[in-house]
Design a protein around this motif. Sequence first.
Motif, PDB file in Angstrom:
ATOM      1  N   THR A 141       9.401  11.944   3.119  1.00 48.49           N
ATOM      2  CA  THR A 141       9.024  13.213   3.095  1.00 48.49           C
ATOM      3  C   THR A 141       9.519  14.283   3.124  1.00 48.49           C
ATOM      4  O   THR A 141      11.257  14.341   3.082  1.00 48.49           O
ATOM      5  CB  THR A 141       8.240  13.068   4.641  1.00 48.49           C
ATOM      6  N   VAL A 142       9.006  15.628   2.352  1.00 43.94           N
ATOM      7  CA  VAL A 142       9.824  16.875   2.776  1.00 43.94           C
ATOM      8  C   VAL A 142       9.236  17.760   2.818  1.00 43.94           C
ATOM      9  O   VAL A 142       7.762  18.036   2.908  1.00 43.94           O
ATOM     10  CB  VAL A 142      10.411  16.932   1.343  1.00 43.94           C
ATOM     11  N   PRO A 143       9.417  18.584   3.987  1.00 39.33           N
ATOM     12  CA  PRO A 143       9.098  19.400   4.613  1.00 39.33           C
ATOM     13  C   PRO A 143       8.330  20.663   3.438  1.00 39.33           C
ATOM     14  O   PRO A 143       9.193  20.720   2.289  1.00 39.33           O
ATOM     15  CB  PRO A 143       9.436  20.232   5.330  1.00 39.33           C
ATOM     16  N   GLY A 144       7.273  21.125   3.204  1.00 39.55           N
ATOM     17  CA  GLY A 144       6.863  21.691   1.832  1.00 39.55           C
ATOM     18  C   GLY A 144       6.351  21.001   0.597  1.00 39.55           C
ATOM     19  O   GLY A 144       5.719  21.752   0.199  1.00 39.55           O
ATOM     20  N   ARG A 145       6.658  19.870   0.732  1.00 37.20           N
ATOM     21  CA  ARG A 145       5.890  18.892  -0.359  1.00 37.20           C
ATOM     22  C   ARG A 145       5.237  17.484  -0.459  1.00 37.20           C
ATOM     23  O   ARG A 145       4.947  16.973  -1.383  1.00 37.20           O
ATOM     24  CB  ARG A 145       7.713  18.118  -1.237  1.00 37.20           C
ATOM     25  N   LEU A 154       0.590  -1.396  -0.143  1.00 40.55           N
ATOM     26  CA  LEU A 154      -0.067   0.026  -0.207  1.00 40.55           C
ATOM     27  C   LEU A 154       0.652   1.163   0.308  1.00 40.55           C
ATOM     28  O   LEU A 154       2.083   1.331   0.440  1.00 40.55           O
ATOM     29  CB  LEU A 154      -0.605  -0.234   1.182  1.00 40.55           C
ATOM     30  N   ASP A 155      -0.031   2.380  -1.034  1.00 34.71           N
ATOM     31  CA  ASP A 155       0.948   3.419  -1.025  1.00 34.71           C
ATOM     32  C   ASP A 155       0.103   4.566  -1.038  1.00 34.71           C
ATOM     33  O   ASP A 155      -0.579   4.863  -1.562  1.00 34.71           O
ATOM     34  CB  ASP A 155       2.119   3.595  -2.253  1.00 34.71           C
ATOM     35  N   PHE A 156       0.771   5.177   0.203  1.00 34.37           N
ATOM     36  CA  PHE A 156      -0.001   6.648   0.862  1.00 34.37           C
ATOM     37  C   PHE A 156       0.714   7.972   0.233  1.00 34.37           C
ATOM     38  O   PHE A 156       1.552   7.688   0.987  1.00 34.37           O
ATOM     39  CB  PHE A 156      -0.313   6.458   2.346  1.00 34.37           C
ATOM     40  N   GLU A 157       0.256   9.020  -0.141  1.00 38.64           N
ATOM     41  CA  GLU A 157       0.978   9.873  -0.475  1.00 38.64           C
ATOM     42  C   GLU A 157      -0.364  11.353  -1.072  1.00 38.64           C
ATOM     43  O   GLU A 157      -1.695  11.661  -0.572  1.00 38.64           O
ATOM     44  CB  GLU A 157       1.302   9.287  -1.982  1.00 38.64           C
ATOM     45  N   ASP A 158       0.254  12.247  -0.280  1.00 45.70           N
ATOM     46  CA  ASP A 158      -0.774  13.534  -0.345  1.00 45.70           C
ATOM     47  C   ASP A 158       0.875  14.659  -0.504  1.00 45.70           C
ATOM     48  O   ASP A 158       1.720  14.012  -1.098  1.00 45.70           O
ATOM     49  CB  ASP A 158      -1.391  13.719   1.212  1.00 45.70           C
ATOM     50  N   GLY A 194       3.822  18.134   4.829  1.00 41.60           N
ATOM     51  CA  GLY A 194       5.829  17.054   5.161  1.00 41.60           C
ATOM     52  C   GLY A 194       5.912  17.205   6.275  1.00 41.60           C
ATOM     53  O   GLY A 194       5.211  17.645   7.488  1.00 41.60           O
ATOM     54  N   ILE A 195       6.270  16.037   6.920  1.00 40.81           N
ATOM     55  CA  ILE A 195       6.676  16.342   8.808  1.00 40.81           C
ATOM     56  C   ILE A 195       8.097  16.499   8.614  1.00 40.81           C
ATOM     57  O   ILE A 195       9.349  15.765   8.218  1.00 40.81           O
ATOM     58  CB  ILE A 195       7.009  15.029   8.160  1.00 40.81           C
ATOM     59  N   PRO A 196       8.506  17.860   9.779  1.00 40.98           N
ATOM     60  CA  PRO A 196       9.910  18.492   9.715  1.00 40.98           C
ATOM     61  C   PRO A 196      10.236  17.952  10.573  1.00 40.98           C
ATOM     62  O   PRO A 196      11.722  17.504  10.034  1.00 40.98           O
ATOM     63  CB  PRO A 196       9.072  19.724  10.390  1.00 40.98           C
ATOM     64  N   ASP A 197      10.048  16.859  11.296  1.00 39.32           N
ATOM     65  CA  ASP A 197      10.709  15.913  12.151  1.00 39.32           C
ATOM     66  C   ASP A 197      10.475  14.468  12.583  1.00 39.32           C
ATOM     67  O   ASP A 197       9.786  14.292  13.412  1.00 39.32           O
ATOM     68  CB  ASP A 197      10.809  16.639  13.590  1.00 39.32           C
TER      69      ASP A 197
END
Length: 137
Positions: free
Chosen positions: A122-126, A78-82, A86-89
């Motif tokens: 995850t990339v903050p802002g992306r 399963l692949d969840f994408e948004d 993003g997650i900073p930490d």
Amino acid sequence: MNASPPGPAVLEITANAGVVRARQLVRALAQECRLSLVDQTKLITAASELARNTLVYGGGGTMTGAVVEERGRRGVRLDFEDQGPGIPDVDLALTDGWTSGNGMGLGLSGSKRLVDDFVLDTVPGRGTRVTITKWGR
């Protein structure tokens, strides 16, 4: 000769109904893959948490699900994408009990424990992408 698994199914997760549909699809894929009832429950629980995170923290996104075959074993990936903030930490986000909202703080860390493979990108802002796999025994 084994039939190859069908192509992946993609679901939009833009409202609570999408979370419900995600659970239903995951149950169907887990049954098709002949996962044990315990493993089905673990996978559905992890998927439910990640689908809810996609909606609540990512502002909505998609779940892609498929039965996969790799190195002589079958499983459900399963692949969840948004495209959310993003997650900073990541280390903090994977800590049991930590929550960025009003949840119980079990979403990411709990999901990781319930599956065999867990990849967080995850990339903050992306945005965020989480890929999980549960393999048949």
